[in-house]
Motif scaffolding. Sequence first.
Motif, PDB file in Angstrom:
ATOM      1  N   GLU A 311       0.924  -1.388   0.041  1.00 29.44           N
ATOM      2  CA  GLU A 311      -0.036  -0.099   0.014  1.00 29.44           C
ATOM      3  C   GLU A 311       0.726   1.353   0.010  1.00 29.44           C
ATOM      4  OE1 GLU A 311      -2.600  -0.101   3.268  1.00 29.44           O
ATOM      5  OE2 GLU A 311      -4.110  -1.998   2.503  1.00 29.44           O
ATOM      6  N   ILE A 312       2.097   1.272   0.645  1.00 25.45           N
ATOM      7  CA  ILE A 312       2.975   2.417   0.651  1.00 25.45           C
ATOM      8  C   ILE A 312       3.804   2.348  -0.506  1.00 25.45           C
ATOM      9  CG2 ILE A 312       2.689   2.527   3.191  1.00 25.45           C
ATOM     10  CD1 ILE A 312       5.710   1.810   3.486  1.00 25.45           C
ATOM     11  N   GLY A 313       3.775   1.351  -1.527  1.00 27.73           N
ATOM     12  CA  GLY A 313       4.847   1.319  -2.539  1.00 27.73           C
ATOM     13  C   GLY A 313       5.923   0.548  -2.684  1.00 27.73           C
ATOM     14  N   TRP A 314       5.945  -0.067  -1.451  1.00 26.14           N
ATOM     15  CA  TRP A 314       7.244  -1.162  -1.199  1.00 26.14           C
ATOM     16  C   TRP A 314       6.752  -2.570  -1.728  1.00 26.14           C
ATOM     17  CZ3 TRP A 314      10.862  -1.943   3.739  1.00 26.14           C
ATOM     18  CH2 TRP A 314      11.924  -2.981   3.242  1.00 26.14           C
ATOM     19  N   HIS A 315       6.724  -3.177  -2.818  1.00 25.96           N
ATOM     20  CA  HIS A 315       6.304  -4.361  -3.145  1.00 25.96           C
ATOM     21  C   HIS A 315       7.245  -5.533  -2.937  1.00 25.96           C
ATOM     22  CE1 HIS A 315       2.554  -2.933  -5.080  1.00 25.96           C
ATOM     23  NE2 HIS A 315       3.394  -1.955  -4.893  1.00 25.96           N
ATOM     24  N   VAL A 316       7.032  -6.307  -2.084  1.00 20.79           N
ATOM     25  CA  VAL A 316       7.800  -7.295  -1.748  1.00 20.79           C
ATOM     26  C   VAL A 316       7.197  -8.886  -1.834  1.00 20.79           C
ATOM     27  CG1 VAL A 316       9.114  -6.164  -0.163  1.00 20.79           C
ATOM     28  CG2 VAL A 316       7.281  -7.588   0.841  1.00 20.79           C
ATOM     29  N   MET A 323      10.033 -17.309   8.897  1.00 18.91           N
ATOM     30  CA  MET A 323       9.509 -16.194   9.712  1.00 18.91           C
ATOM     31  C   MET A 323      10.107 -14.856   9.233  1.00 18.91           C
ATOM     32  SD  MET A 323      11.820 -17.270  13.097  1.00 18.91           S
ATOM     33  CE  MET A 323      11.034 -16.042  14.061  1.00 18.91           C
ATOM     34  N   PHE A 324      10.527 -14.760   7.921  1.00 18.66           N
ATOM     35  CA  PHE A 324      11.140 -13.583   7.371  1.00 18.66           C
ATOM     36  C   PHE A 324      10.475 -13.168   6.117  1.00 18.66           C
ATOM     37  CE2 PHE A 324      14.366 -16.151   9.829  1.00 18.66           C
ATOM     38  CZ  PHE A 324      14.908 -15.123  10.698  1.00 18.66           C
ATOM     39  N   VAL A 325      10.633 -12.120   5.814  1.00 16.59           N
ATOM     40  CA  VAL A 325      10.278 -11.534   4.712  1.00 16.59           C
ATOM     41  C   VAL A 325      11.507 -11.102   3.938  1.00 16.59           C
ATOM     42  CG1 VAL A 325       9.271  -9.589   3.322  1.00 16.59           C
ATOM     43  CG2 VAL A 325       8.181 -10.684   4.844  1.00 16.59           C
ATOM     44  N   TRP A 326      11.892 -11.561   2.733  1.00 16.81           N
ATOM     45  CA  TRP A 326      13.181 -10.982   2.139  1.00 16.81           C
ATOM     46  C   TRP A 326      12.948 -10.027   0.919  1.00 16.81           C
ATOM     47  CZ3 TRP A 326      18.101 -10.988   2.975  1.00 16.81           C
ATOM     48  CH2 TRP A 326      18.974 -11.324   1.911  1.00 16.81           C
ATOM     49  N   ALA A 327      13.260  -8.822   1.238  1.00 22.46           N
ATOM     50  CA  ALA A 327      12.567  -7.687   0.370  1.00 22.46           C
ATOM     51  C   ALA A 327      13.645  -6.859  -0.536  1.00 22.46           C
ATOM     52  CB  ALA A 327      11.890  -6.813   1.351  1.00 22.46           C
TER      53      ALA A 327
END
Length: 396
Positions: A311-316, A323-327
Motif C-alpha cells: 500500500e505504501i509502494g514497497w512491493h515485496v 519467519m522472514f520477508v526477503w525484500a
Amino acid sequence: MAMKKAKRMAAFSASVFAELAAYRKQRHHLHDEWIDLSVGSPDLPPAPFVREALARYAHEPNAYGYTLKGIREFHEAVAEYYRTSHDVTLDPETEVTYVIGSQDGLVHLPIVFADPGDVILLPDPGYPAYAAGVAMAEAEPYFLPLKEENGFLPDLGAIPEEIAKRAVIMFLNFPGNPVPAMATESFYREVVEFAKRYNVLVVSDFAYGELYYDGNKPVSFLSVPGAKDVGVEINSLSKSYHMAGCRVGYVCGNAEVIRAFAEFKSNLDYGIFWPIQKAAAEALRYGAPFCAQTRAIYQARRDALVSGLAEIGWHVDRPQAGMFVWAKIPDGFTSLSFTNELIDRAGVVVTPGHAFGPSGEGYVRIALVQPEEVLRRAVAKLSATGLFASSAARRR
C-alpha cells in the motif's frame, strides 16, 4: 600482557546484530518508539503443556546429573515425529543424536568432516553459522548463489568440476533464512545424485520445517530416496516450538555421520539438561496443534506486513514459509545504507542483506517477530519517511 589471538579468529568479527544495536544506540534520541524486526528470535512462548513439563521435571531430585549422549525418550520422539510428519523411518539409536540448538551442529559438523583446504558449498545468501563452521574447520567456502530467476534454488550444474571434486559438504536450508524459499522434491533428487557422484555430505538445515503457509508443507530432504545415503537433516525446537532459550535440537539421518558426530560431541559437552529433553520430547509428540496455531499467527503477520508495504509502494514477495520477508530495496541504496536510513528516519530496524553473503546485497531481511498491530505501526512509520511515496503514486 599482550594476548596472542589465533589466526583463525581473523575470520570472526562482531555480528551484524551487534553492529545494528550499536548504531541504534547512537540514534536512540531520534525516536520515541523503536520497532526491531532484525533478529529472528520468536516473541511467543512455548505451549503451556511444554512449560508445565519443564517445571514438573525440574522438580525431580535426580534431574541434575549429566545426560551424556542424550536420553532415549528424546531420540524416540524425533524418530516418531519424522515417521508421522514426513513418512521417514529413523532408528533412534543409530540415526538420531542431540544438539544444543541447531547452531551447535551447523558450526561443528565441518570440524568432523572437513580438513583444512577442503571446499564446503554454502547457500548465498545463507545463515552466517555456515560460514563460521567453515572458518573453524579452516576449510574454503564456495558460494552457491540463490537467484530469483531460479526460484532461489542453487544451480548445481553451474558448480565447476574442480570445485565439485574438492567439495566435502553441502549446506542447504529450505525453507530458508534469510530467503524463505521452498525446495522441490525434484531438486532434492538432483542433490542426492550430485552428492553420490562427488562423495559430498549433504547437511539439510530444516529449522523452519513447521513454519509454512497456505497449506504448502515443505519437503524434508530425508524423505527423498537415497537421502540417508548421503546426508543428514538438522533441526531445533527454537522456531517451531518457541523453545529458543532451551537450546535443544537434533541431527538425524546417515548413521555413519551420526556416529562420528556423537563421538566428537562426547569430547565437547555432557548433554542437555534432562527436563529440557523431556519437555522437548513431549513437544515433538503432542505439538502438532500448537504448530498449526503458530502457523496461523505468522501467516496473519506475513499478510499484514506484505499488504501494508504494498500500500505504501514497497512491493515485496510474499514468503511461502519461514519467519522472514526477503525484500528488495529501492534503487540508490546499498543494503546497509538503506538499513541505516530506516533506523534514522523511522526507528525501524531490519537486517541488511549483505550480512548473509555476497548475493544478499540489494535486499533486507524483515523478521515477523512482532504482533500484527506492531507490524502495522512499522508500516506507518516507514510510510512517513517518504522513501516509497513515488512508487506508491505511480501504482495508483
